[in-house]
Design an enzyme around this catalytic site. Sequence first.
Site, PDB file in Angstrom:
ATOM      1  N   ALA A 297       4.224   0.728   2.954  1.00  0.00           N
ATOM      2  CA  ALA A 297       3.726   1.803   3.798  1.00  0.00           C
ATOM      3  C   ALA A 297       2.496   2.384   3.109  1.00  0.00           C
ATOM      4  O   ALA A 297       2.367   2.303   1.886  1.00  0.00           O
ATOM      5  CB  ALA A 297       4.801   2.861   3.968  1.00  0.00           C
TER       6      ALA A 297
ATOM      7  N   GLY B 115       7.629  -1.173   2.513  1.00  0.00           N
ATOM      8  CA  GLY B 115       7.663  -1.328   3.962  1.00  0.00           C
ATOM      9  C   GLY B 115       7.249  -2.726   4.406  1.00  0.00           C
ATOM     10  O   GLY B 115       7.665  -3.185   5.479  1.00  0.00           O
TER      11      GLY B 115
ATOM     12  N   GLU C 148      10.312  -4.726   4.121  1.00  0.00           N
ATOM     13  CA  GLU C 148      11.230  -4.249   5.163  1.00  0.00           C
ATOM     14  C   GLU C 148      10.795  -4.758   6.542  1.00  0.00           C
ATOM     15  O   GLU C 148      11.631  -5.111   7.378  1.00  0.00           O
ATOM     16  CB  GLU C 148      11.270  -2.717   5.141  1.00  0.00           C
ATOM     17  CG  GLU C 148      11.872  -2.196   3.847  1.00  0.00           C
ATOM     18  CD  GLU C 148      11.758  -0.690   3.681  1.00  0.00           C
ATOM     19  OE1 GLU C 148      10.619  -0.185   3.631  1.00  0.00           O
ATOM     20  OE2 GLU C 148      12.786  -0.014   3.610  1.00  0.00           O
TER      21      GLU C 148
ATOM     22  N   GLU D 273       9.567   1.339  -4.113  1.00  0.00           N
ATOM     23  CA  GLU D 273       9.506   2.776  -3.777  1.00  0.00           C
ATOM     24  C   GLU D 273       9.944   3.659  -4.937  1.00  0.00           C
ATOM     25  O   GLU D 273       9.453   4.767  -5.113  1.00  0.00           O
ATOM     26  CB  GLU D 273      10.386   3.069  -2.550  1.00  0.00           C
ATOM     27  CG  GLU D 273       9.850   2.531  -1.234  1.00  0.00           C
ATOM     28  CD  GLU D 273      10.284   1.111  -0.919  1.00  0.00           C
ATOM     29  OE1 GLU D 273      10.784   0.401  -1.823  1.00  0.00           O
ATOM     30  OE2 GLU D 273      10.114   0.703   0.247  1.00  0.00           O
TER      31      GLU D 273
HETATM   32  C1  HXC Z   1      -2.132   2.468   0.456  1.00  0.00           C
HETATM   33  C2  HXC Z   1      -2.693   0.622  -0.769  1.00  0.00           C
HETATM   34  C3  HXC Z   1      -1.342   0.227  -0.834  1.00  0.00           C
HETATM   35  C4  HXC Z   1      -0.376   1.035  -0.191  1.00  0.00           C
HETATM   36  C5  HXC Z   1      -2.521  -1.213  -1.909  1.00  0.00           C
HETATM   37  N1  HXC Z   1      -3.379  -0.297  -1.442  1.00  0.00           N
HETATM   38  N2  HXC Z   1      -1.276  -0.913  -1.561  1.00  0.00           N
HETATM   39  N3  HXC Z   1      -3.068   1.737  -0.123  1.00  0.00           N
HETATM   40  N4  HXC Z   1      -0.821   2.141   0.450  1.00  0.00           N
HETATM   41  N5  HXC Z   1       0.897   0.727  -0.159  1.00  0.00           N
HETATM   42  C6  HXC Z   1      -4.832  -0.244  -1.613  1.00  0.00           C
HETATM   43  C7  HXC Z   1      -5.220   0.192  -2.994  1.00  0.00           C
HETATM   44  O1  HXC Z   1      -5.201   1.591  -3.114  1.00  0.00           O
HETATM   45  C8  HXC Z   1      -6.623  -0.370  -3.100  1.00  0.00           C
HETATM   46  O2  HXC Z   1      -7.494   0.481  -2.398  1.00  0.00           O
HETATM   47  C9  HXC Z   1      -6.519  -1.669  -2.309  1.00  0.00           C
HETATM   48  O3  HXC Z   1      -5.384  -1.535  -1.460  1.00  0.00           O
HETATM   49  C10 HXC Z   1      -6.313  -2.882  -3.189  1.00  0.00           C
HETATM   50  O4  HXC Z   1      -5.184  -2.640  -4.018  1.00  0.00           O
HETATM   51  P1  HXC Z   1      -5.206  -2.823  -5.609  1.00  0.00           P
HETATM   52  O5  HXC Z   1      -4.097  -2.001  -6.142  1.00  0.00           O
HETATM   53  O6  HXC Z   1      -6.578  -2.558  -6.146  1.00  0.00           O
HETATM   54  O7  HXC Z   1      -4.885  -4.369  -5.722  1.00  0.00           O
HETATM   55  P2  HXC Z   1      -4.149  -5.133  -6.929  1.00  0.00           P
HETATM   56  O8  HXC Z   1      -4.630  -4.617  -8.246  1.00  0.00           O
HETATM   57  O9  HXC Z   1      -4.317  -6.576  -6.621  1.00  0.00           O
HETATM   58  O10 HXC Z   1      -2.598  -4.717  -6.830  1.00  0.00           O
HETATM   59  C11 HXC Z   1      -1.856  -5.142  -5.713  1.00  0.00           C
HETATM   60  C12 HXC Z   1      -0.522  -4.345  -5.656  1.00  0.00           C
HETATM   61  C13 HXC Z   1      -0.817  -2.822  -5.709  1.00  0.00           C
HETATM   62  C14 HXC Z   1       0.374  -4.748  -6.843  1.00  0.00           C
HETATM   63  C15 HXC Z   1       0.190  -4.741  -4.371  1.00  0.00           C
HETATM   64  O11 HXC Z   1      -1.818  -2.516  -4.728  1.00  0.00           O
HETATM   65  C16 HXC Z   1       0.351  -1.955  -5.440  1.00  0.00           C
HETATM   66  O12 HXC Z   1       1.215  -1.757  -6.307  1.00  0.00           O
HETATM   67  N6  HXC Z   1       0.408  -1.355  -4.238  1.00  0.00           N
HETATM   68  C17 HXC Z   1       1.462  -0.408  -3.883  1.00  0.00           C
HETATM   69  C18 HXC Z   1       2.749  -1.123  -3.615  1.00  0.00           C
HETATM   70  C19 HXC Z   1       3.866  -0.142  -3.250  1.00  0.00           C
HETATM   71  O13 HXC Z   1       4.218   0.732  -4.064  1.00  0.00           O
HETATM   72  N7  HXC Z   1       4.365  -0.277  -2.041  1.00  0.00           N
HETATM   73  C20 HXC Z   1       5.459   0.614  -1.550  1.00  0.00           C
HETATM   74  C21 HXC Z   1       4.866   1.772  -0.787  1.00  0.00           C
HETATM   75  S1  HXC Z   1       6.083   2.902  -0.278  1.00  0.00           S
HETATM   76  P3  HXC Z   1      -8.857   1.046  -3.071  1.00  0.00           P
HETATM   77  O14 HXC Z   1      -9.389   1.997  -2.059  1.00  0.00           O
HETATM   78  O15 HXC Z   1      -8.469   1.633  -4.384  1.00  0.00           O
HETATM   79  O16 HXC Z   1      -9.689  -0.203  -3.227  1.00  0.00           O
HETATM   80  C22 HXC Z   1       6.794   2.202   1.090  1.00  0.00           C
HETATM   81  C23 HXC Z   1       7.868   3.008   1.800  1.00  0.00           C
HETATM   82  C24 HXC Z   1       8.345   2.361   3.058  1.00  0.00           C
HETATM   83  O17 HXC Z   1       6.466   1.141   1.481  1.00  0.00           O
HETATM   84  C25 HXC Z   1       9.206   3.268   3.884  1.00  0.00           C
HETATM   85  C26 HXC Z   1       8.461   4.003   4.935  1.00  0.00           C
HETATM   86  C27 HXC Z   1       9.336   4.781   5.911  1.00  0.00           C
END
Ligand code: HXC
Length: 257
Positions: free
Chosen positions: A65, A108, A111, A131
């Site tokens: 998400a 997400g 999911e 998360e």
């Molecule tokens: C917003 C995101 C994002 C996310 C990546 N980006 N994941 N933006 N939400 N979930 C953005 C980064 O900020 C970055 O933007 C660009 O995408 C590229 O990501 P990088 O981190 O620079 O890439 P990389 O170094 O290759 O790392 C990839 C990654 C990492 C390991 C996947 O991006 C990451 O850990 N993302 C978050 C994963 C996460 O925690 N997901 C769970 C979210 S909570 P900029 O602008 O900086 O270039 C969830 C809850 C669901 O999903 C339930 C909802 C009801």
Amino acid sequence: MAPKSLRIEIRGRVALLTLNRPEALNALNSEMMDEVCDTVAKYGTDDKIGAFVLTGSEKAFAAGADIKEMQPQGYMDMYMSDFFNRWNELAALRKPVIAAVSGYALGGGCELAMMCDFIIAADTAKFGQPEITLGVIPGMGGSQRLTRAVGKAKAMDLCLTGRMMDAEEAERAGLVSRIVPAGELLETALAAAEKIAGFSLPATMMAKEAVNRSFEVTLEEGLRFERRLFHSLFATEDQKEGMSAFVEKRKAAFKHR
Ligand code: HXC
């Protein structure tokens, strides 16, 4: 209005939906949710579509998400908007949906893939529920669907440590149905969807309903439910056609009714 975060292609009887926010690794936001759910609603009742493929980019199916959308929100915002509840419309779709996953399917994203009927993974796929690293827990079904798919041990491991698992581990655990080389992911998923869409639509819809029912009821109830659906298919033209075609040694031409 054309969707901004989604590409839609109709290929024969298959609707191919491609998540398209490359700048955010396909992070799921409310706009994308509305676009996916509007599309699914449109084609879900269109007899010309028999199956869906949901995919992302080579690098990310979806990295979760959108953290930037969630970050400023408080409890009342989340509660009153019933945040992300609309994704359930995808899970409730009656027609078969295949998730074609390459790269990250996190939070997400994982999911969302699990809301689909089965997952075909590229050898580059990585699944996880990170998360916990953000101070929250899965909120789109991860704790429930992952546990049903892979069992308690691995679901706890993934939800509590936030670690990722690769495609091999995901297949061993039963999360994905097959692994293919990354370059063959889309053609494999589309071929599977085309095959499904070529079968009788009421039969594929009922097959999906019957398998899903097994998660909700006792074995005895599930067997009774399956038998009723099976009997009901003998009211379809497609059963007559399918069985006649076998006896006459020809290919069945289903009418999807
Ligand atoms: C917003 C995101 C994002 C996310 C990546 N980006 N994941 N933006 N939400 N979930 C953005 C980064 O900020 C970055 O933007 C660009 O995408 C590229 O990501 P990088 O981190 O620079 O890439 P990389 O170094 O290759 O790392 C990839 C990654 C990492 C390991 C996947 O991006 C990451 O850990 N993302 C978050 C994963 C996460 O925690 N997901 C769970 C979210 S909570 P900029 O602008 O900086 O270039 C969830 C809850 C669901 O999903 C339930 C909802 C009801």
